[in-house]
Design an enzyme around this catalytic site. Sequence first.
Site: not given
Ligand code: UD1
Length: 429
Positions: A22-23, A102, A126, A131-135, A316, A338, A408
């Site tokens: 899926k991912n 997401r 989930c 889980r922000p998107v700042d990065l 996961d 994580i 899902r």
């Molecule tokens: C992806 C996977 C999810 C998995 C995760 C970690 C998919 C669809 N989902 O989620 O199943 O659990 O990787 O292996 O592939 N973070 C920030 N700011 C950001 C982005 C992330 O602070 O802008 C933080 C998150 O809150 C978290 C960490 O970075 O603590 C890792 O998150 P991330 O690797 O980005 O997870 P996803 O890509 O959402």
Amino acid sequence: MDKIRITGGQRLNGAIPISGAKNAALPLMIASLLTDETLTLTNVPRLSDVTALSRILSNQGVDRTVAGKRIGQSAETGQTISMTARQIVDTCAPYELVSTMRASFWVIAPILARMGEAKVSLPGGCAIGTRPVDLLLMALEKLGAEIVIENGYALARAPKGLKGGEIVFPKVTVGGTHTALMAAVLAQGTTVIENAACEPEVTDLAACLVKMGAKIEGAGTPRIVVTGVARLGGAHHAVLPDRIEAGTYAMAVAMTGGDVLLEGARPELLQSALDVLTRAGVEIDSTNEGIRVRRNGRGLEAVDVDTDPFPGFPTDLQAQFMALMTRAKGTSRIRETIFENRFMHVQELARLGAKIRLDGDVAHVEGVEKLTGAPVMATDLRASVSLVIGGLAAEGDTTINRVYHLDRGFEALEAKLSRCGALVERISS
Ligand code: UD1
């Protein structure tokens, strides 16, 4: 809402075909927005997240055809989907569509790269932390995008096109790395991504982008270098096998005992989890056909685990491993590094009789003699399958509510488990 009823106590024996990941499928589908030619993906799992993303992509203008049934194909054989974004007709991905998943936020990168602007609703998904998107937005800014957040939407603009730059992620982010890659492939000049995620799904996306004509070096390492190209073309790509699904069924067999071949699973994609299972007393063998998992007679040992980015133990699989450790000899310490708040399964596992004490980001799991069936609630995708693993070993019936979380991410779960002897049935309402 559907429920799943499991009558525990059966050993698992037989073979389970492992679906496409899926991912990996989700970012690969999103990559179809980068070209006006056709991207054909094979081994795409039949999952509700795939359907939801298809809906979003068609809103942006992606035409989609799904190949018909072929000889020897079953409901668990992956689909072949061809996607063509001849024109992006809408640069806005609205709240109604994006809020359910997401990963759909990642469409911001290819839409911006191709059209010079994108407006995407901030995501849902989930409930496992903020889980922000700042990065992700930081990465786009480093490539020259101007970004504002307004009325729950991220508006990104780069009227003269994106420009290569240096992106240094302060923490490893899978979504951030996918986003950076999809933006950088069409940017002018060279982009360097430091502290990139090394997850196999990132490598799979990069491999597909290279087939489409992108210039990428270092995918699968923490330093990726992308040389932008003016346009990308079509490609054929097979989605890699799902390491999380494989790890989940490995833990299910470890839990019930038995002997199961995980067909098509690739050990190098989940070596850390396989090593942990070996330490817990499970026999693991890699064969040409996949991974064979056995536990016969021997009890389970408690093993301590920290989740980590790849190649570490995946977050996961944390919930599934916790379910397994509820039946181990001794106490296991499981640290989640994580996501904060990824312990919602703890109180549901407790309903089955598990003894788990939470202390910040650490769960202390004291093995018990037996679990007993109970009604439980699925709270998120991976948490819900940990309840399946608990239910398979519990005495009596376990009913799992809110099964849509399972749908899902797990293709044909009941069929795959039933064929190996589990007593699992879906109760449709
Ligand atoms: C992806 C996977 C999810 C998995 C995760 C970690 C998919 C669809 N989902 O989620 O199943 O659990 O990787 O292996 O592939 N973070 C920030 N700011 C950001 C982005 C992330 O602070 O802008 C933080 C998150 O809150 C978290 C960490 O970075 O603590 C890792 O998150 P991330 O690797 O980005 O997870 P996803 O890509 O959402």
